[in-house]
Design an enzyme around this catalytic site. Structure first.
Site, PDB file in Angstrom:
ATOM      1  N   HIS A 162       0.911  -1.161   0.248  1.00  0.00           N
ATOM      2  CA  HIS A 162      -0.074   0.124   0.040  1.00  0.00           C
ATOM      3  C   HIS A 162       0.940   1.252   0.018  1.00  0.00           C
ATOM      4  CE1 HIS A 162      -3.392   2.640   1.176  1.00  0.00           C
ATOM      5  NE2 HIS A 162      -4.346   1.520   1.091  1.00  0.00           N
ATOM      6  N   GLU A 264      -0.614   1.041  -5.315  1.00  0.00           N
ATOM      7  CA  GLU A 264      -0.681  -0.145  -4.753  1.00  0.00           C
ATOM      8  C   GLU A 264      -0.612  -1.210  -5.568  1.00  0.00           C
ATOM      9  OE1 GLU A 264      -4.057   0.301  -2.133  1.00  0.00           O
ATOM     10  OE2 GLU A 264      -3.787   2.529  -2.120  1.00  0.00           O
TER      11      GLU A 264
HETATM   12  O1  TA6 Z   1      -6.156   1.032  -0.923  1.00  0.00           O
HETATM   13  C1  TA6 Z   1      -7.036   2.023  -0.958  1.00  0.00           C
HETATM   14  C2  TA6 Z   1      -8.020   1.588   0.351  1.00  0.00           C
HETATM   15  O2  TA6 Z   1      -8.597   0.344   0.276  1.00  0.00           O
HETATM   16  C3  TA6 Z   1      -9.121   2.899   0.507  1.00  0.00           C
HETATM   17  O3  TA6 Z   1     -10.410   2.229   0.231  1.00  0.00           O
HETATM   18  C4  TA6 Z   1      -8.791   3.420   1.912  1.00  0.00           C
HETATM   19  O4  TA6 Z   1      -9.716   2.693   2.710  1.00  0.00           O
HETATM   20  C5  TA6 Z   1      -7.299   2.840   2.105  1.00  0.00           C
HETATM   21  O5  TA6 Z   1      -7.143   1.921   1.530  1.00  0.00           O
HETATM   22  C6  TA6 Z   1      -6.905   3.261   3.619  1.00  0.00           C
HETATM   23  O6  TA6 Z   1      -7.316   2.131   4.305  1.00  0.00           O
HETATM   24  P1  TA6 Z   1      -7.188   2.366   5.722  1.00  0.00           P
HETATM   25  O7  TA6 Z   1      -7.582   1.094   6.422  1.00  0.00           O
HETATM   26  O8  TA6 Z   1      -5.691   2.356   5.889  1.00  0.00           O
HETATM   27  O9  TA6 Z   1      -7.759   3.652   6.318  1.00  0.00           O
END
Ligand code: TA6
EC number: 5.1.3.15
Length: 289
Positions: A162, A264
């Site tokens: 991520h 990501e």
């Molecule tokens: O990768 C994008 C995502 O899935 C978004 O939907 C947002 O939720 C982000 O990840 C961050 O997630 P978190 O659980 O770290 O707030």
């Protein structure tokens, strides 16, 4: 070059000023600094929210959170005890030492195996290995997911890195090539869309899961950019919450959404199933302009 190890963090610095810091919590690369290709101006390449917890109390808002064994909200029965994005990013990994070390490159390894509290919730064997390699002008991270030969069941999982890429202003950020790919638009309720744009931007709140991604991404912004090459990750997610969502996130620094884009690489639009003794490998290589 010197590898510095503390209880909570592993740091590596090379002679040209390149340096990386990895939290043992989540094996999160919270900082990578490297000079521009002209050899000048060491710059921080990842975003880390000033409001992020770094004490292991919750997932880090920045760096490279490791998403495992599932992406997003849990929908398989065996995952429903975990919060979104699983537990890879919120477990204390084990620093497993230096894999290789030369004047121009150093690799260090982290390992995660089921802890007692994970075993209670997740009755599957696994061994995660995460290798971080810093060289003079590149950083690579490799995630290996193994279902041990001693396991008596298959291991079905997803995985995603991520990446919070430092980029500013967000209005100038573009990502390519994603043209003609089908993506799930999570901002618009999960509709499937075919990407028409040559350059994807994040001027509006963006949360897009691209399937069948090319494995090579050119991220650009005013005055900067980074190329990311990947193997093993069939999908890629592009995320920037912008102010409407970002300003409501407790661990997002003021205006943080203006200073990053998440690109990501992931195995997230399907499930990977490993038989006992099998291993899946995903690798990404960052090369800043
Ligand atoms: O990768 C994008 C995502 O899935 C978004 O939907 C947002 O939720 C982000 O990840 C961050 O997630 P978190 O659980 O770290 O707030």
């Amino acid at each position: 070059m010197p590898v510095t190890v503390s209880e909570s963090k592993v740091s590596v610095e090379l002679a040209n000023g390149s340096a990386v810091e990895i939290l043992v919590f989540g094996a999160n690369v919270i900082s990578w600094r490297s000079p521009n290709v002209d050899g000048h101006g060491v710059k921080e390449r990842f975003f880390l929210s000033k409001k992020s917890a770094l004490d292991g109390s919750k997932a880090v808002r920045g760096g490279i959170p490791i998403v495992f064994p599932f992406f997003g909200s849990p929908n398989r029965e065996e995952h429903k005890v975990f919060p979104s994005h699983g537990f890879g990013r919120t477990e204390k990994w084990k620093y497993d030492g230096i894999v290789s070390e030369t004047k121009s490159s150093t690799s260090v390894k982290f390992v995660l195996e089921p802890s007692a509290h994970i075993k209670v919730k997740f009755p599957f064997q696994f061994i995660l290995q995460y290798i971080v390699t810093i060289s003079l002008h590149e950083l690579s991270t490799t995630l290996r997911v193994t279902n041990p030969a001693s396991s008596t069941s298959t291991l079905t999982h997803q995985a995603l890195l991520h990446n919070y890429i430092a980029a500013h202003p967000s209005s100038s950020i573009t990502i390519a090539p994603l043209t003609d790919l089908t993506y799930t638009d999570k901002v618009k309720g999960g509709v499937e869309v075919v990407e028409q744009r040559a350059l994807v931007d994040v001027k509006e709140s963006t949360d897009s899961v691209y399937k069948g991604a090319p494995g090579e991404y050119h991220v650009r912004w005013t005055g900067g950019g980074v190329d990311i090459k990947t193997t093993g990750f069939p999908d890629v997610v592009v995320w920037n919450p912008q102010k409407e969502i970002g300003s409501k996130m407790a661990d997002m620094e003021d205006g943080g959404w203006e200073r990053y884009v998440c690109v990501e690489p992931g195995f997230v639009s399907a499930w990977n199933t490993l038989a006992p003794g099998e291993t899946w490998v995903g690798t990404q290589i960052f090369r800043p302009l």
